[in-house]
Design a protein around this motif. Sequence first.
Motif, PDB file in Angstrom:
ATOM      1  N   ARG A  36      11.710 -20.498   7.213  1.00  0.00           N
ATOM      2  CA  ARG A  36      11.702 -20.727   8.660  1.00  0.00           C
ATOM      3  C   ARG A  36      12.801 -19.912   9.357  1.00  0.00           C
ATOM      4  O   ARG A  36      12.570 -19.294  10.402  1.00  0.00           O
ATOM      5  N   SER A  37      13.993 -19.860   8.774  1.00  0.00           N
ATOM      6  CA  SER A  37      15.118 -19.157   9.409  1.00  0.00           C
ATOM      7  C   SER A  37      14.897 -17.659   9.458  1.00  0.00           C
ATOM      8  O   SER A  37      15.187 -17.010  10.475  1.00  0.00           O
ATOM      9  N   ILE A  38      14.389 -17.067   8.379  1.00  0.00           N
ATOM     10  CA  ILE A  38      14.221 -15.617   8.386  1.00  0.00           C
ATOM     11  C   ILE A  38      13.073 -15.207   9.302  1.00  0.00           C
ATOM     12  O   ILE A  38      13.142 -14.160   9.969  1.00  0.00           O
ATOM     13  N   LEU A  39      12.023 -16.035   9.386  1.00  0.00           N
ATOM     14  CA  LEU A  39      10.944 -15.707  10.318  1.00  0.00           C
ATOM     15  C   LEU A  39      11.422 -15.789  11.758  1.00  0.00           C
ATOM     16  O   LEU A  39      11.054 -14.951  12.605  1.00  0.00           O
ATOM     17  N   LEU A  41       9.614  -9.605   5.049  1.00  0.00           N
ATOM     18  CA  LEU A  41       8.789 -10.321   6.017  1.00  0.00           C
ATOM     19  C   LEU A  41       7.449 -10.708   5.399  1.00  0.00           C
ATOM     20  O   LEU A  41       6.971 -11.835   5.598  1.00  0.00           O
ATOM     21  N   ALA A  42       6.837  -9.813   4.645  1.00  0.00           N
ATOM     22  CA  ALA A  42       5.560 -10.135   3.999  1.00  0.00           C
ATOM     23  C   ALA A  42       5.721 -11.303   3.030  1.00  0.00           C
ATOM     24  O   ALA A  42       4.878 -12.207   2.979  1.00  0.00           O
ATOM     25  N   ALA A  43       6.811 -11.303   2.252  1.00  0.00           N
ATOM     26  CA  ALA A  43       7.053 -12.408   1.319  1.00  0.00           C
ATOM     27  C   ALA A  43       7.264 -13.715   2.068  1.00  0.00           C
ATOM     28  O   ALA A  43       6.764 -14.774   1.658  1.00  0.00           O
ATOM     29  N   ALA A  44       8.007 -13.663   3.172  1.00  0.00           N
ATOM     30  CA  ALA A  44       8.266 -14.873   3.960  1.00  0.00           C
ATOM     31  C   ALA A  44       6.972 -15.426   4.552  1.00  0.00           C
ATOM     32  O   ALA A  44       6.745 -16.649   4.548  1.00  0.00           O
ATOM     33  N   LEU A  45       6.117 -14.552   5.062  1.00  0.00           N
ATOM     34  CA  LEU A  45       4.842 -15.010   5.625  1.00  0.00           C
ATOM     35  C   LEU A  45       3.950 -15.613   4.540  1.00  0.00           C
ATOM     36  O   LEU A  45       3.266 -16.611   4.769  1.00  0.00           O
ATOM     37  N   HIS A  46       3.966 -15.006   3.363  1.00  0.00           N
ATOM     38  CA  HIS A  46       3.187 -15.552   2.247  1.00  0.00           C
ATOM     39  C   HIS A  46       3.684 -16.947   1.865  1.00  0.00           C
ATOM     40  O   HIS A  46       2.883 -17.864   1.668  1.00  0.00           O
ATOM     41  N   LEU A  47       5.006 -17.113   1.795  1.00  0.00           N
ATOM     42  CA  LEU A  47       5.565 -18.413   1.421  1.00  0.00           C
ATOM     43  C   LEU A  47       5.401 -19.443   2.535  1.00  0.00           C
ATOM     44  O   LEU A  47       5.279 -20.641   2.266  1.00  0.00           O
ATOM     45  N   HIS A  48       5.408 -18.990   3.782  1.00  0.00           N
ATOM     46  CA  HIS A  48       5.295 -19.907   4.921  1.00  0.00           C
ATOM     47  C   HIS A  48       3.987 -20.693   4.869  1.00  0.00           C
ATOM     48  O   HIS A  48       3.935 -21.873   5.259  1.00  0.00           O
ATOM     49  N   ALA A  49       2.937 -20.050   4.375  1.00  0.00           N
ATOM     50  CA  ALA A  49       1.649 -20.740   4.288  1.00  0.00           C
ATOM     51  C   ALA A  49       1.695 -21.893   3.302  1.00  0.00           C
ATOM     52  O   ALA A  49       0.893 -22.827   3.386  1.00  0.00           O
ATOM     53  N   GLN A  50       2.622 -21.857   2.357  1.00  0.00           N
ATOM     54  CA  GLN A  50       2.730 -22.907   1.348  1.00  0.00           C
ATOM     55  C   GLN A  50       3.810 -23.924   1.687  1.00  0.00           C
ATOM     56  O   GLN A  50       3.619 -25.118   1.498  1.00  0.00           O
ATOM     57  N   SER A  51       4.963 -23.421   2.175  1.00  0.00           N
ATOM     58  CA  SER A  51       6.091 -24.315   2.446  1.00  0.00           C
ATOM     59  C   SER A  51       7.036 -23.657   3.449  1.00  0.00           C
ATOM     60  O   SER A  51       7.868 -22.832   3.071  1.00  0.00           O
ATOM     61  N   PRO A  87       0.817  -1.217   0.000  1.00  0.00           N
ATOM     62  CA  PRO A  87       0.000   0.000   0.000  1.00  0.00           C
ATOM     63  C   PRO A  87       0.850   1.266   0.000  1.00  0.00           C
ATOM     64  O   PRO A  87       0.455   2.294  -0.541  1.00  0.00           O
ATOM     65  N   GLU A  88       2.033   1.185   0.613  1.00  0.00           N
ATOM     66  CA  GLU A  88       3.001   2.281   0.626  1.00  0.00           C
ATOM     67  C   GLU A  88       4.375   1.683   0.890  1.00  0.00           C
ATOM     68  O   GLU A  88       4.494   0.587   1.431  1.00  0.00           O
ATOM     69  N   GLY A  89       5.422   2.378   0.485  1.00  0.00           N
ATOM     70  CA  GLY A  89       6.765   1.872   0.702  1.00  0.00           C
ATOM     71  C   GLY A  89       7.149   1.923   2.170  1.00  0.00           C
ATOM     72  O   GLY A  89       7.030   2.977   2.800  1.00  0.00           O
ATOM     73  N   ARG A  90       7.609   0.791   2.719  1.00  0.00           N
ATOM     74  CA  ARG A  90       8.057   0.737   4.118  1.00  0.00           C
ATOM     75  C   ARG A  90       9.467   0.175   4.215  1.00  0.00           C
ATOM     76  O   ARG A  90       9.870  -0.341   5.246  1.00  0.00           O
ATOM     77  N   ASN A  91      10.227   0.228   3.143  1.00  0.00           N
ATOM     78  CA  ASN A  91      11.601  -0.257   3.087  1.00  0.00           C
ATOM     79  C   ASN A  91      11.620  -1.787   2.982  1.00  0.00           C
ATOM     80  O   ASN A  91      10.590  -2.432   2.890  1.00  0.00           O
ATOM     81  N   THR A  92      12.827  -2.358   3.017  1.00  0.00           N
ATOM     82  CA  THR A  92      12.960  -3.767   2.640  1.00  0.00           C
ATOM     83  C   THR A  92      12.589  -4.757   3.740  1.00  0.00           C
ATOM     84  O   THR A  92      12.198  -5.888   3.438  1.00  0.00           O
ATOM     85  N   ALA A  93      12.714  -4.389   5.018  1.00  0.00           N
ATOM     86  CA  ALA A  93      12.417  -5.361   6.078  1.00  0.00           C
ATOM     87  C   ALA A  93      10.947  -5.786   6.066  1.00  0.00           C
ATOM     88  O   ALA A  93      10.656  -6.997   6.038  1.00  0.00           O
TER      89      ALA A  93
END
Length: 478
Positions: A211-214, A99-109, A89-95
């Motif tokens: 798992r490690s980054i989360l 994290l959003a990408a990791a949470l999205h992927l966590h639901a799958q694998s 929705p707005e830029g909040r930098n890379t962290a």
Amino acid sequence: MSDLNLPQITPVLLCGGSGTRLWPLSRKSYPKQFSRLTGNESLFKASARRLSGQDYAAPVVITNSDFRFIVTEQLTEVAIDPGAIIIEPEGRNTAPAVLAAALHLHAQSPDALMLVAPSDHVVPDAEAFRAAVMAGVPAAQDGQLVTFGIAPTRPETGYGYLELAEAPQDFTATPIALSRFVEKPDAERAADMLAAGNFLWNAGIFLFSVRSILEAFRQYAPDLLSPVEAAVAEAKVDLGFLRLAPAPWAQAEDISIDYAVMERADNLSVVPFAAGWSDLGDWDAVWREGAEDGQGGNGPVTALDCEDTLLRSEDQGLELVGIGLKDIVAVAMPDAVLVADRNRAQEVKIAVETLKERKVAQATMFPKDHRPWGWFESLAIGDRFQVKRIVVHPGAALSLQSHHHRAEHWIVVEGTAKVTIDETERLVTENQSVYIPLGALHRMENPGKLPMVLIEVQTGAYLEEDDIVRYEDVYARK
């Protein structure tokens, strides 16, 4: 794959930045990752292609709403089907983005490996880079957070550095322990680090398991978890895009992955990479990539007795001539020209801020206005009239709309347009024209298999883009 025990890697391509130091080619409305700065394709397309193939799963792309259709168009052009396109929705930098990408992927694998990479870097030897990534896979599987360090070729002050626990010797792509991150140095410190031999440039590219980054976020940046988890959990699917929920996302801290996690973690490894890399952060970097002979040029340019100079014209009708220049960058666009000392190229960002303060349109707006259906550009603007060139992709359609303040004449110069005016629908072919009265309900479509090009002549008291009332839109724009 070379080893059947190695899992596929999911690339996470970050492409929400604006790249203002490469103005006027890179602007907020169409930044550098989507432009052809070097080679024959955009940096984004080259990045997506580089991280594709049998070792890689479909990429996750993180971008903003303005770029979502540019992303899909460019991925289609290189025949890559994304796994997800996540809209910030707005830029909040890379962290928060990682994290959003990791949470999205966590639901799958939960044990998937993810390779986080900016989409605006140049890596000439894609095969060597893929080999370096695979060299980091065992460490990532063992729970390490793997970063990639670039063998420095000069005492660069524009990059952060990675200090290694040991010198990398021949820079073989194999994981080495990381001692610490080093901020961008001054010239003297950069020279000392280059001489020391155990410092690498920080490329901002990371490989780790979901798992490690989360776990790292839970340990080192726990305050980010609640807002980003809520933004992902409340995300809405919109025309195939995944829109993060804006309210919780706005509560996430604006912070980089380096500051939030990497500089605090103790399970870090670095894979050295010495096969060529550039972040193309400014025009000096572009010159280094393509103008080592000192007579660098792009487009219709002529250089006479020029030394260490970059001349670049982005308009085939605009000839740029340089005579007796040294250490100069000159970039010509249809609506703006940059002339700068090459050694002060990073100050272009300051110039852009000055233009913004003066509310100069060229500070942020690109001459070509890219839309989900194609693009348009203004050819002439005068008192109560404007002439545009409009290009519509095959099968695409503009919204059903009307205007309060202008009438329009459309002249088709290539292809065929399917035109709706109030209750009437007709085909308009090359060299034919049609008139759209003020207030009429109208729509333009391209029913053909080739791009359709027309010239639009607007007449009226007010000709800005906000004089559009949309009634139907296949792209769900508000």
